[in-house]
Motif scaffolding. Structure first.
Motif, PDB file in Angstrom:
ATOM      1  N   ALA A  16       0.829  -1.205   0.000  1.00 33.33           N
ATOM      2  CA  ALA A  16       0.000   0.000   0.000  1.00 33.33           C
ATOM      3  C   ALA A  16       0.864   1.257   0.000  1.00 33.33           C
ATOM      4  O   ALA A  16       2.072   1.203   0.232  1.00 33.33           O
ATOM      5  N   SER A  17       0.232   2.382  -0.249  1.00 33.76           N
ATOM      6  CA  SER A  17       0.959   3.645  -0.410  1.00 33.76           C
ATOM      7  C   SER A  17       1.438   4.243   0.901  1.00 33.76           C
ATOM      8  O   SER A  17       2.325   5.090   0.906  1.00 33.76           O
ATOM      9  N   GLY A  18       0.832   3.832   2.012  1.00 36.97           N
ATOM     10  CA  GLY A  18       1.128   4.481   3.283  1.00 36.97           C
ATOM     11  C   GLY A  18       0.214   5.660   3.558  1.00 36.97           C
ATOM     12  O   GLY A  18       0.245   6.235   4.646  1.00 36.97           O
ATOM     13  N   LEU A  19      -0.618   6.025   2.587  1.00 39.96           N
ATOM     14  CA  LEU A  19      -1.618   7.071   2.787  1.00 39.96           C
ATOM     15  C   LEU A  19      -2.850   6.475   3.447  1.00 39.96           C
ATOM     16  O   LEU A  19      -3.122   5.282   3.316  1.00 39.96           O
ATOM     17  N   VAL A  20      -3.609   7.301   4.152  1.00 34.86           N
ATOM     18  CA  VAL A  20      -4.836   6.846   4.798  1.00 34.86           C
ATOM     19  C   VAL A  20      -6.007   7.584   4.166  1.00 34.86           C
ATOM     20  O   VAL A  20      -6.268   8.745   4.463  1.00 34.86           O
ATOM     21  N   ASP A  21      -6.688   6.892   3.272  1.00 34.09           N
ATOM     22  CA  ASP A  21      -7.837   7.463   2.570  1.00 34.09           C
ATOM     23  C   ASP A  21      -9.112   7.127   3.337  1.00 34.09           C
ATOM     24  O   ASP A  21      -9.365   5.957   3.644  1.00 34.09           O
ATOM     25  N   VAL A  22      -9.918   8.130   3.626  1.00 25.47           N
ATOM     26  CA  VAL A  22     -11.202   7.901   4.281  1.00 25.47           C
ATOM     27  C   VAL A  22     -12.309   7.803   3.239  1.00 25.47           C
ATOM     28  O   VAL A  22     -13.061   6.839   3.188  1.00 25.47           O
ATOM     29  N   LEU A  23     -12.419   8.794   2.396  1.00 30.12           N
ATOM     30  CA  LEU A  23     -13.355   8.767   1.272  1.00 30.12           C
ATOM     31  C   LEU A  23     -12.880   9.820   0.287  1.00 30.12           C
ATOM     32  O   LEU A  23     -13.013  11.016   0.529  1.00 30.12           O
ATOM     33  N   GLY A  24     -12.291   9.356  -0.803  1.00 29.76           N
ATOM     34  CA  GLY A  24     -11.722  10.281  -1.776  1.00 29.76           C
ATOM     35  C   GLY A  24     -12.603  10.545  -2.966  1.00 29.76           C
ATOM     36  O   GLY A  24     -12.431  11.545  -3.663  1.00 29.76           O
ATOM     37  N   ALA A  25     -13.569   9.650  -3.232  1.00 27.11           N
ATOM     38  CA  ALA A  25     -14.409   9.810  -4.417  1.00 27.11           C
ATOM     39  C   ALA A  25     -15.710   9.051  -4.231  1.00 27.11           C
ATOM     40  O   ALA A  25     -15.773   8.059  -3.501  1.00 27.11           O
ATOM     41  N   ILE A  26     -16.742   9.539  -4.893  1.00 28.65           N
ATOM     42  CA  ILE A  26     -18.018   8.831  -4.949  1.00 28.65           C
ATOM     43  C   ILE A  26     -18.289   8.503  -6.405  1.00 28.65           C
ATOM     44  O   ILE A  26     -18.368   9.401  -7.243  1.00 28.65           O
ATOM     45  N   PRO A  27     -18.409   7.209  -6.739  1.00 26.98           N
ATOM     46  CA  PRO A  27     -18.683   6.836  -8.129  1.00 26.98           C
ATOM     47  C   PRO A  27     -19.956   7.497  -8.634  1.00 26.98           C
ATOM     48  O   PRO A  27     -20.915   7.681  -7.884  1.00 26.98           O
ATOM     49  N   ARG A  28     -19.956   7.892  -9.905  1.00 29.60           N
ATOM     50  CA  ARG A  28     -21.140   8.505 -10.504  1.00 29.60           C
ATOM     51  C   ARG A  28     -22.338   7.597 -10.301  1.00 29.60           C
ATOM     52  O   ARG A  28     -22.269   6.392 -10.513  1.00 29.60           O
ATOM     53  N   GLY A  29     -23.439   8.203  -9.910  1.00 29.55           N
ATOM     54  CA  GLY A  29     -24.631   7.426  -9.628  1.00 29.55           C
ATOM     55  C   GLY A  29     -24.661   6.902  -8.217  1.00 29.55           C
ATOM     56  O   GLY A  29     -25.615   6.269  -7.818  1.00 29.55           O
ATOM     57  N   GLY A  30     -23.571   7.167  -7.416  1.00 25.78           N
ATOM     58  CA  GLY A  30     -23.534   6.673  -6.048  1.00 25.78           C
ATOM     59  C   GLY A  30     -24.262   7.554  -5.063  1.00 25.78           C
ATOM     60  O   GLY A  30     -24.421   7.222  -3.916  1.00 25.78           O
ATOM     61  N   SER A  31     -24.733   8.749  -5.494  1.00 27.96           N
ATOM     62  CA  SER A  31     -25.440   9.648  -4.589  1.00 27.96           C
ATOM     63  C   SER A  31     -26.825   9.115  -4.311  1.00 27.96           C
ATOM     64  O   SER A  31     -27.419   8.386  -5.106  1.00 27.96           O
ATOM     65  N   THR A  32     -27.390   9.479  -3.169  1.00 24.79           N
ATOM     66  CA  THR A  32     -28.671   8.945  -2.766  1.00 24.79           C
ATOM     67  C   THR A  32     -29.796   9.414  -3.659  1.00 24.79           C
ATOM     68  O   THR A  32     -30.823   8.753  -3.771  1.00 24.79           O
ATOM     69  N   ASP A  33     -29.638  10.564  -4.342  1.00 22.14           N
ATOM     70  CA  ASP A  33     -30.704  11.021  -5.221  1.00 22.14           C
ATOM     71  C   ASP A  33     -30.571  10.480  -6.638  1.00 22.14           C
ATOM     72  O   ASP A  33     -31.434  10.692  -7.477  1.00 22.14           O
TER      73      ASP A  33
ATOM     74  N   PRO B   5      -6.888  12.560  -3.320  1.00 21.11           N
ATOM     75  CA  PRO B   5      -7.419  13.069  -2.057  1.00 21.11           C
ATOM     76  C   PRO B   5      -7.237  12.056  -0.932  1.00 21.11           C
ATOM     77  O   PRO B   5      -7.586  10.885  -1.081  1.00 21.11           O
ATOM     78  N   THR B   6      -6.675  12.486   0.177  1.00 14.42           N
ATOM     79  CA  THR B   6      -6.430  11.569   1.290  1.00 14.42           C
ATOM     80  C   THR B   6      -6.568  12.313   2.607  1.00 14.42           C
ATOM     81  O   THR B   6      -6.407  13.536   2.677  1.00 14.42           O
ATOM     82  N   ALA B   7      -6.869  11.569   3.671  1.00  8.30           N
ATOM     83  CA  ALA B   7      -7.149  12.185   4.971  1.00  8.30           C
ATOM     84  C   ALA B   7      -5.917  12.295   5.856  1.00  8.30           C
ATOM     85  O   ALA B   7      -5.790  13.231   6.639  1.00  8.30           O
ATOM     86  N   ARG B   8      -5.020  11.330   5.795  1.00 11.12           N
ATOM     87  CA  ARG B   8      -3.798  11.340   6.583  1.00 11.12           C
ATOM     88  C   ARG B   8      -2.639  10.967   5.677  1.00 11.12           C
ATOM     89  O   ARG B   8      -2.763  10.094   4.818  1.00 11.12           O
ATOM     90  N   TYR B   9      -1.490  11.602   5.884  1.00 11.46           N
ATOM     91  CA  TYR B   9      -0.342  11.391   5.010  1.00 11.46           C
ATOM     92  C   TYR B   9       0.926  11.579   5.823  1.00 11.46           C
ATOM     93  O   TYR B   9       0.971  12.361   6.776  1.00 11.46           O
ATOM     94  N   PRO B  10       1.993  10.832   5.465  1.00 13.01           N
ATOM     95  CA  PRO B  10       3.236  10.938   6.228  1.00 13.01           C
ATOM     96  C   PRO B  10       3.786  12.362   6.214  1.00 13.01           C
ATOM     97  O   PRO B  10       3.610  13.109   5.251  1.00 13.01           O
ATOM     98  N   GLN B  11       4.480  12.710   7.286  1.00 12.45           N
ATOM     99  CA  GLN B  11       5.074  14.044   7.411  1.00 12.45           C
ATOM    100  C   GLN B  11       5.991  14.347   6.237  1.00 12.45           C
ATOM    101  O   GLN B  11       6.068  15.479   5.752  1.00 12.45           O
TER     102      GLN B  11
END
Length: 442
Positions: free
Chosen positions: A43-60, A142-148
């Motif tokens: 793995a990259s060592g990055l901590v991704d929480v939610l970087g993208a939502i696939p098209r059509g993945g929205s609730t509407d 897009p990532t939530a946590r990344y090495p210094q």
């Protein structure tokens, strides 16, 4: 005679480590079973929480950009929307997504455990919003946590940037990466250069060889490297290298190069074997040791013993003998298809340790889509949890009263497209481990 604990966690990745740490917070006796080295080294060592939502993945179902999201790169073949604020976007995920079970508080709890483990080795904890990190392929992630060591290279900093690769090191083509970033319209000037590393290694040498040489400053390699890069520096304000700038003395190496170059120096996450991923693995296992978690590795969990709806022990293959490991509560964190926590053949998809139900189309041709980056059904295969992350059977009833699941073994998330794998592991690992610890010690 069975080895007995309060909580037994099966799986040694981020989800398993987080579950064990969360369970240990309740003063439970915890053991972690791990068959092989974790996939963190891939793995990259990055901590991704939610970087993208696939098209059509929205609730509407509209696919329109909403709060917390931005359009993906126009040249991307993956039809998704980049997410700026993961916590603001989780309500747009499918109902069966693990984040919809644990909620925003569950994500925060997982990140709190992570932040405690890594301390100042990682950045990003000051905000809920994603940072934009440069990748070795010349994209922005897009990532939530990344090495210094990655932080000085964030795409949000409008500094003229030089990317440096090394002849013979195929993991990173600096000129190509720079060209891709420039074509994507990053808000800074970026150039790439390929130089010769001052010490000659075999063509198939791993990045760890380069890192160790820089750690020891073998043959004055730091000064020699700075001299070579200085010839390409011009007026660039920061310099990005593939993630190989030392291991044990990484910050010392980076500071030394910054001083010699007179420019900020940062690392770019690379593919396997990933130095940043291995360093994260070390941090997690150091934390497990400090928390008193017992670790048993190198042997495969092959089955279980149960009675009256409760698991009594997990059976581990040790040189052909099935050795039972007993506990009050259990957490399944063996990973998904890649980690072999979910198995498949031409007829079916299974969870191999406890035989938990994994829903899937009967026709194998329905497991995937023609498009390479399509919404493949197999990407979301996994066990189906109840509201407390206990795996359920085909009728929706819990499989076992004292079993919870965490991480990639859970179904409902296309973590590769969503850029959410580490976040799902942290959030569900924290929930499953905490609940297991509470139940075992009450």
């Amino acid at each position: 005679m069975a080895i007995r604990e309060d909580v037994l966690v099966v799986g040694g990745g981020i989800a398993g480590a987080t579950a064990a740490l969360a369970a240990a917070e309740s003063d439970a006796k915890v053991r972690l079973l791990s068959h092989k080295k974790s996939t963190l080294r891939q793995a990259s060592g990055l901590v991704d929480v939610l970087g993208a939502i696939p098209r059509g993945g929205s609730t509407d179902g509209s696919g329109a950009v909403s709060d917390g999201a931005a359009p993906a790169d126009e040249g991307s073949t993956d039809q998704s929307e980049l997410v700026a604020d993961p916590l603001a976007a989780i309500e747009r995920l499918p109902e069966d997504h693990p984040y919809r079970v644990v909620g925003a508080d569950g994500i925060r709890n997982g990140l709190e455990i992570f932040d405690d483990v890594v301390g100042d080795a990682y950045e990003g904890g000051h905000t809920d919003r994603n940072a934009l990190v440069l990748t070795h392929g010349g994209t922005v992630k897009p990532t939530a946590r990344y090495p210094q060591s990655v932080a000085p290279g964030l795409a949000s900093a409008e500094k003229k940037t030089l990317l440096v690769g090394f002849a013979g090191l195929t993991d990173f083509d600096a000129p190509a990466a720079a060209a891709h970033l420039d074509a994507a319209g990053v808000p800074f000037d970026v150039d790439g250069a390929t130089v010769t590393f001052p010490i000659q290694f075999r063509d198939d040498a791993l990045t760890t060889r380069f890192a160790k040489a820089l750690d020891k400053d073998q043959s004055g390699v730091r000064k020699r490297l700075a001299d070579v890069v200085s010839e390409q520096l011009d007026d660039h304000e920061r310099v990005g290298f593939p993630a190989m700038l030392g291991d044990d003395a990484g910050e010392e190496v980076r500071a030394d190069l910054e001083d010699r170059l007179g420019a900020a120096v940062f690392q770019i996450p690379t593919g396997p074997p990933s130095l940043l991923g291995m360093q994260l693995e070390d941090l997690l296992f150091d934390a497990l040791d400090a928390a008193g978690v017992r670790i048993s590795s190198g042997n495969l969990a092959v089955g279980y013993e149960a009675n009256d709806g409760r698991i009594e022990s997990v059976l581990v293959d040790q040189r052909g003998n099935e050795v039972p490991y007993a506990a009050e509560e259990f957490v399944l964190a063996t990973g998904g298809l890649v980690g072999k926590g979910i198995d498949s053949d031409r007829e079916s998809v299974t969870e191999p340790v406890f035989g938990c139900h994994v829903p899937h189309p009967e026709d194998r041709y329905d497991w995937s889509e023609p498009a390479a980056f399509g919404a493949h059904a197999f990407a979301r295969f996994g066990v189906v949890p109840d509201g407390d992350l206990r795996p359920t059977d085909g009728s929706g009833s819990e499989e076992f009263e004292n079993l919870r699941a965490a991480g990639g073994v859970l179904g409902g998330a296309d973590t590769a497209r969503e850029k959410s794998a580490a976040g799902v592991s942290l959030a569900t690992g924290a929930h499953a481990g905490r609940r297991a610890g509470e139940e075992a010690t009450r």
